[in-house]
Motif scaffolding. Structure first.
Motif, PDB file in Angstrom:
ATOM      1  N   ARG A 118      -1.153   4.563   4.283  1.00  0.00           N
ATOM      2  CA  ARG A 118      -0.376   4.500   2.945  1.00  0.00           C
ATOM      3  C   ARG A 118      -1.311   4.693   1.813  1.00  0.00           C
ATOM      4  N   GLU A 125       2.183   6.575   0.803  1.00  0.00           N
ATOM      5  CA  GLU A 125       2.790   5.121   0.608  1.00  0.00           C
ATOM      6  C   GLU A 125       4.174   5.356   0.502  1.00  0.00           C
ATOM      7  N   LYS A 126       4.910   6.513  -0.066  1.00  0.00           N
ATOM      8  CA  LYS A 126       6.331   6.731  -0.453  1.00  0.00           C
ATOM      9  C   LYS A 126       7.075   6.837   1.065  1.00  0.00           C
ATOM     10  N   LYS A 129       6.712   3.101   2.523  1.00  0.00           N
ATOM     11  CA  LYS A 129       7.845   2.254   2.079  1.00  0.00           C
ATOM     12  C   LYS A 129       9.295   2.622   2.049  1.00  0.00           C
ATOM     13  N   ASP A 130       9.562   3.992   1.896  1.00  0.00           N
ATOM     14  CA  ASP A 130      10.841   4.182   2.167  1.00  0.00           C
ATOM     15  C   ASP A 130      11.443   3.864   3.664  1.00  0.00           C
ATOM     16  N   GLU A 132      10.163   1.304   5.558  1.00  0.00           N
ATOM     17  CA  GLU A 132      10.222  -0.194   5.634  1.00  0.00           C
ATOM     18  C   GLU A 132      11.336  -0.617   4.821  1.00  0.00           C
ATOM     19  N   ASN A 133      11.950   0.160   3.791  1.00  0.00           N
ATOM     20  CA  ASN A 133      13.111  -0.273   3.125  1.00  0.00           C
ATOM     21  C   ASN A 133      14.509   0.312   3.610  1.00  0.00           C
TER      22      ASN A 133
END
Length: 167
Positions: A118, A125-126, A129-130, A132-133
């Motif tokens: 990431r 990173e996106k 992050k996406d 994880e969310n």
């Protein structure tokens, strides 16, 4: 009339069978003289993969060539990482590693982590992050491609290896 039709069909079939290969390398399988495989990887479809729980963070891909090849892996010279859309055309420009990773005989081990993945780009990173969310995604694939250099200077770009991150 029926006899002429049969002769015509036989002539067409003979012509079709006797054609020489008239296609270029872009229309045939390009298999390296020395295949590179991913030790312990699973396959489902085309790309080999490993499964890694997101919480584990670290993971390893071990690249191998046949011992019978009489070659040794000198190093992984370049690594390209990202989403599953990465391809061999971008490997030589890959910046995932700053220094080559030395091989050991017919193997070379690539160690990395989700954290490192990431940190390499905003797009990586996106992806993480996406994932994880997301409340619906249970698996997220990330991909790696390698430029492997053998002891004789030969370079091989193996098929893309994927890491299936799981929650």
């Amino acid at each position: 009339m029926k006899k002429n039709l049969i002769y015509f069909i036989v002539a067409v079939m003979t012509f079709m069978v006797s054609c020489n290969k008239d296609y270029t390398e872009f229309y045939s399988d390009n298999r390296p003289e020395i295949p590179v495989t991913y030790e312990g990887a699973l396959t489902e479809g085309f790309n080999p993969y490993i499964k890694v729980p997101l919480a584990t963070n670290t993971f390893t891909l071990t690249l191998t060539i046949p011992e019978s090849s009489s070659r040794k892996i000198k190093e992984i010279s370049k690594v390209l990482a990202g989403g599953t859309s990465i391809n061999a055309g971008g490997v030589r420009a890959g910046t995932y590693i700053t220094n080559p990773i030395a091989g050991a005989g017919n193997k070379v081990v690539f160690n990395t982590s989700v954290s490192e993945f990431r940190s390499k780009s905003a797009a990586n990173e996106k992806i993480i992050k996406d994932f994880e969310n997301s409340t619906t995604l249970k698996t997220q694939e990330i991909a790696f491609m390698f430029l492997v250099t053998l002891d004789n200077g030969q370079e091989i770009i193996p098929v893309q290896a994927r890491v299936w991150l799981t929650k």
